[in-house]
Design a protein around this motif. Structure first.
Motif, short mmCIF file in Angstrom:
data_model
loop_
_atom_site.label_atom_id
_atom_site.label_comp_id
_atom_site.label_asym_id
_atom_site.label_seq_id
_atom_site.Cartn_x
_atom_site.Cartn_y
_atom_site.Cartn_z
N GLN A 99 0.81 -1.21 0.00
CA GLN A 99 0.00 0.00 0.00
C GLN A 99 0.85 1.27 0.00
O GLN A 99 0.59 2.19 -0.76
N ASP A 100 1.85 1.32 0.86
CA ASP A 100 2.69 2.52 0.98
C ASP A 100 3.96 2.29 0.17
O ASP A 100 4.86 1.56 0.60
N GLY A 157 4.82 10.02 -5.34
CA GLY A 157 4.16 8.82 -4.84
C GLY A 157 3.78 7.85 -5.95
O GLY A 157 3.97 6.63 -5.83
N SER A 183 -4.41 3.43 -3.02
CA SER A 183 -5.07 4.23 -1.99
C SER A 183 -4.22 5.41 -1.53
O SER A 183 -4.75 6.41 -1.05
N ALA A 184 -2.89 5.31 -1.65
CA ALA A 184 -2.02 6.39 -1.19
C ALA A 184 -1.68 7.37 -2.31
O ALA A 184 -0.86 8.27 -2.12
#
Length: 339
Positions: A99-100, A157, A183-184
């Motif tokens: 995710q990250d 990102g 999502s990030a």
């Protein structure tokens, strides 16, 4: 009949938490009996609220968490109980996108070294061959070749997530577990990453387990969608069927909460009451009953099983058949390219 690439049978992952003196240790049942089949070449979306166990399930499948009990069959081979020394081939064939993107990248290593690391660990190629492979992977994910000499903090990102994707496909895996990979990211970048994942799937024959809480995005990439609540799958169907006839009250509430850009196309909202219960103290019977507007005394006594209500559409609700017949007013989408 084609065998599933991944089969989960009654998979559990429980965490024992610290306890007060002389008290029994509380048990957090993050994954509490999941049955799931994933066919080769398909994309299975997994959705649900934060805390429902999606990411824990993903990490258990790939053995970052040791399963408490149950079976994980990958290409017919049991991996849930396999010792660590026997997991080398499995880890080459199953990779994960986290995710990250920044937390999953070592800030002390250059991008070239980050992507080449799995190749080096697996003993694939010479240093020169690995550099060529890295350049090819960077090109595949839309980054310039000179990115190999730079470090993760120098990228945005969305670019960092592309680096993570390049690293995930470096070993040419069969299955890629995408744990909330967008999502990030900024909304403007999310569609680009989803389209790239679809292109990579078509080119490399990848299978995806795509975990997200974004129901408006998952319908575009998924062939089937599983809905998870408090450690269990409560509904599973094709993407079109799930949106056309949601048959579990939880699914209906999630779908009704999706923002509609056209004010003239407003839908009736089916709000959920309260918060998701603690996985330490799961309600008796149906675990959704404390928030369900249809709950009866039967729901408190008997836990509904995941049952086929027609056409391979599975739902775990005592009233699933009735809800399937009543379902209307929800547009049936098709799997399409995100704009």
């Amino acid at each position: 009949m084609t065998k599933p690439l991944l089969q989960l049978r009654d998979l559990h992952k429980h965490f024992h938490l610290p306890a007060a003196p002389f008290a029994a240790k509380p048990v957090l049942r993050a994954v509490d009996g999941v049955d799931l089949d994933l066919m080769k070449g398909e994309t299975l979306g997994l959705v649900g609220e934060s805390g429902c166990g999606k990411s824990t399930l993903a990490r258990t499948v790939i053995r970052l968490h040791e399963p408490t009990s149950g079976s994980i069959l990958f290409d017919g081979q049991e991996v849930a109980k396999a010792p660590e020394r026997q997991l080398g081939q499995f880890r080459r064939r199953v990779q994960m996108i986290f995710q990250d993107p920044y937390a999953s990248l070592n800030p002390r290593m250059s991008v070239g070294d980050l992507i080449a690391e799995p190749l080096e660990i697996a003993g694939i190629g010479t240093p020169v061959e690995r550099r060529k492979k890295v350049a090819n992977l960077l090109d595949r994910v839309g980054l310039p070749s000179d990115s190999a000499q730079r470090f993760a903090h120098e990228f945005s990102g969305g670019q960092r997530q592309r680096i993570g994707i390049a690293r995930a496909i470096a070993l040419e895996p069969d299955l890629v577990i995408c744990d909330e990979p967008i999502s990030a990211l900024d909304v403007s970048v999310q569609a680009q990453v989803v389209n790239m994942l679809e292109d990579l799937q078509a080119d490399l024959g990848l299978t995806y387990l795509f975990i997200t809480h974004d129901l408006s995005m998952v319908r575009h990439i998924s062939d089937r969608i599983g809905v998870m609540y408090l450690g269990k799958i409560v509904e599973l169907a094709t993407s079109a069927d799930l949106y056309h006839r949601p048959s579990h009250p939880y699914t209906r509430a999630l779908l009704s909460a999706i923002p509609v850009p056209d004010p003239e196309a407003a839908r009736a909202v089916e709000p959920m009451q309260g918060e998701i219960p603690s996985p330490i103290d799961i309600p008796s019977g149906c675990r959704f009953r404390t928030r369900c507007p249809l709950a009866t005394e039967l729901c408190a006594r008997v836990e509904p099983q995941l049952t086929d209500i027609g056409g391979g559409h599975l739902a775990a609700c005592h009233f699933a058949g009735e809800l399937a017949q009543q379902a209307n007013g929800v547009t049936s989408p098709t799997k399409e390219r995100t704009q």
